[in-house]
Design an enzyme around this catalytic site. Structure first.
Site, PDB file in Angstrom:
ATOM      1  N   GLY A  95       1.536   1.753   5.903  1.00 39.12           N
ATOM      2  CA  GLY A  95       0.776   0.917   5.782  1.00 39.12           C
ATOM      3  C   GLY A  95       0.102  -0.059   7.290  1.00 39.12           C
ATOM      4  O   GLY A  95       1.770   0.317   7.898  1.00 39.12           O
ATOM      5  N   THR A 142       1.080  -1.054   0.296  1.00 37.43           N
ATOM      6  CA  THR A 142      -0.025  -0.025  -0.086  1.00 37.43           C
ATOM      7  C   THR A 142       0.846   0.904   0.313  1.00 37.43           C
ATOM      8  O   THR A 142       0.698   2.530  -0.845  1.00 37.43           O
ATOM      9  CB  THR A 142      -1.178  -0.388   1.533  1.00 37.43           C
ATOM     10  OG1 THR A 142      -1.800  -1.181   1.715  1.00 37.43           O
ATOM     11  CG2 THR A 142      -2.142   0.384   1.229  1.00 37.43           C
ATOM     12  N   GLY A 186       4.333  -6.905   8.840  1.00 41.04           N
ATOM     13  CA  GLY A 186       3.928  -8.248   8.014  1.00 41.04           C
ATOM     14  C   GLY A 186       5.339  -8.565   6.934  1.00 41.04           C
ATOM     15  O   GLY A 186       5.441  -8.799   6.340  1.00 41.04           O
ATOM     16  N   LYS A 197       1.742  -3.684  12.939  1.00 46.26           N
ATOM     17  CA  LYS A 197       2.740  -3.828  11.676  1.00 46.26           C
ATOM     18  C   LYS A 197       3.748  -5.037  11.445  1.00 46.26           C
ATOM     19  O   LYS A 197       3.700  -5.659  12.841  1.00 46.26           O
ATOM     20  CB  LYS A 197       3.320  -2.446  11.956  1.00 46.26           C
ATOM     21  CG  LYS A 197       2.395  -1.473  11.373  1.00 46.26           C
ATOM     22  CD  LYS A 197       2.660  -0.151  11.053  1.00 46.26           C
ATOM     23  CE  LYS A 197       4.017   0.546  10.449  1.00 46.26           C
ATOM     24  NZ  LYS A 197       3.737  -0.390   8.767  1.00 46.26           N
ATOM     25  N   GLU A 219      10.060   1.389  10.776  1.00 45.47           N
ATOM     26  CA  GLU A 219       8.893   1.696  10.625  1.00 45.47           C
ATOM     27  C   GLU A 219       8.928   2.684  12.345  1.00 45.47           C
ATOM     28  O   GLU A 219       8.112   3.964  12.348  1.00 45.47           O
ATOM     29  CB  GLU A 219       8.024   0.641  10.019  1.00 45.47           C
ATOM     30  CG  GLU A 219       7.956   0.399   8.926  1.00 45.47           C
ATOM     31  CD  GLU A 219       6.838  -0.605   8.631  1.00 45.47           C
ATOM     32  OE1 GLU A 219       6.367  -0.964   7.536  1.00 45.47           O
ATOM     33  OE2 GLU A 219       6.462  -1.694   9.093  1.00 45.47           O
TER      34      GLU A 219
HETATM   35  C1  5RP Z   1       5.924  -3.571   7.065  1.00 47.76           C
HETATM   36  C2  5RP Z   1       4.356  -3.626   7.276  1.00 47.76           C
HETATM   37  C3  5RP Z   1       3.485  -3.526   6.469  1.00 47.76           C
HETATM   38  O1  5RP Z   1       3.021  -1.728   6.274  1.00 47.76           O
HETATM   39  C4  5RP Z   1       2.376  -4.285   6.561  1.00 47.76           C
HETATM   40  O2  5RP Z   1       3.194  -4.777   6.026  1.00 47.76           O
HETATM   41  C5  5RP Z   1       1.061  -3.300   5.465  1.00 47.76           C
HETATM   42  O3  5RP Z   1       1.726  -3.692   4.132  1.00 47.76           O
HETATM   43  P1  5RP Z   1       0.863  -4.174   2.368  1.00 47.76           P
HETATM   44  O4  5RP Z   1       0.342  -2.702   2.620  1.00 47.76           O
HETATM   45  O5  5RP Z   1       1.467  -4.704   1.866  1.00 47.76           O
HETATM   46  O6  5RP Z   1      -0.506  -5.002   3.395  1.00 47.76           O
HETATM   47  O7  5RP Z   1       4.321  -3.131   8.118  1.00 47.76           O
HETATM   48  O8  5RP Z   1       6.747  -4.515   7.718  1.00 47.76           O
END
Ligand code: 5RP
Length: 229
Positions: free
Chosen positions: A83, A30, A97, A95, A104
């Site tokens: 995101g 995102t 993922g 957060k 972040e």
């Molecule tokens: C990465 C993150 C991302 O912001 C979170 O995983 C969301 O990812 P996406 O927009 O691909 O769903 O925290 O460490």
């Protein structure tokens, strides 16, 4: 076909970026759309400096021609767009993922305004269905795993191509399946107290605005209510 909700919210969030700002650049599918839109605006004359939250967003921003700086040159960030994996009604987030949670969180903590861009599937009444990513040192991570499991989760070492996943900071990730998290700030504090934990993917009190992309191509914006003083 309606536009991709992630693209809609990424572009919308970039509207908040103004000339002269220092901008935190988030990570994930995102945030990628926000960086892409900012790149377009920079090529049209927008003057900003970006701080990426991962090697991935660093590479994308560089390719887009967004000027980059680091913390040796600034003390605060005006606005960050990032995101999230889950968002609860109190603006607590999960957060990490994508494994970028440490940078972040550093960037979010230094930001005057943190805008979170998500599609509506990320909105939850309660955090915890998504396993909570926790960044741990490679040395002795098994001890941290035991302490995390004592808090009531099943903690799995994240892997990539049959080897432990390595973050941009040279650490590993434990994905902690809690099922439900009743008190995110309390759990965040408990996890932070574990030796060998570098950071966890619970973000409490850091998000100011959430932009939510709907399947029909519209988006909704929510602002965190100010606490009563
Ligand atoms: C990465 C993150 C991302 O912001 C979170 O995983 C969301 O990812 P996406 O927009 O691909 O769903 O925290 O460490």
């Amino acid at each position: 076909m309606p536009p991709n909700p992630k693209q809609v919210v990424g572009a919308r969030a970039s509207d908040y970026v103004e000339d002269g700002m220092v901008v935190g650049l988030g990570t994930g599918s995102t945030a990628t759309f926000a960086i892409r839109k900012l790149g377009e605006r920079v090529r049209q004359g927008l003057n900003i400096r970006g701080i990426p939250t991962s090697e991935q967003s660093h590479a994308q921003a560089r390719d887009e021609g967004i000027p980059l700086i680091d913390f040796s040159e600034i003390t605060r960030i005006d606005l960050t767009i990032d995101g999230a994996d889950e968002v609860d009604p109190a603006f607590n987030l999960t957060k990490g993922g994508g494994g970028a949670l440490l940078r972040e969180k550093i960037v979010a903590s230094a930001s005057q305004t943190e805008i979170i861009v998500v599609d509506e599937t990320k909105l939850k009444d309660r955090l915890g269905a998504f396993p909570l990513p926790v960044e741990v040192t490679p040395f002795g991570w098994q001890i941290a795993r035991g302490c995390l499991e004592d808090l009531g989760c099943r903690a799995l070492l994240r892997t990539q191509e049959d080897a432990p996943f390595v973050t941009d900071n040279g650490n590993h990730i434990l994905d902690c399946a809690f099922g439900r998290i009743d008190d995110p700030p309390a759990l965040e504090a408990q996890i932070a107290a574990i030796c060998g934990v570098v950071e966890c993917g619970l973000f409490t009190g850091l998000a100011h605005r959430i932009i939510i992309g709907k399947a029909d191509g519209t988006c909704e914006e929510r602002t965190r209510p100010q606490p009563l003083s």
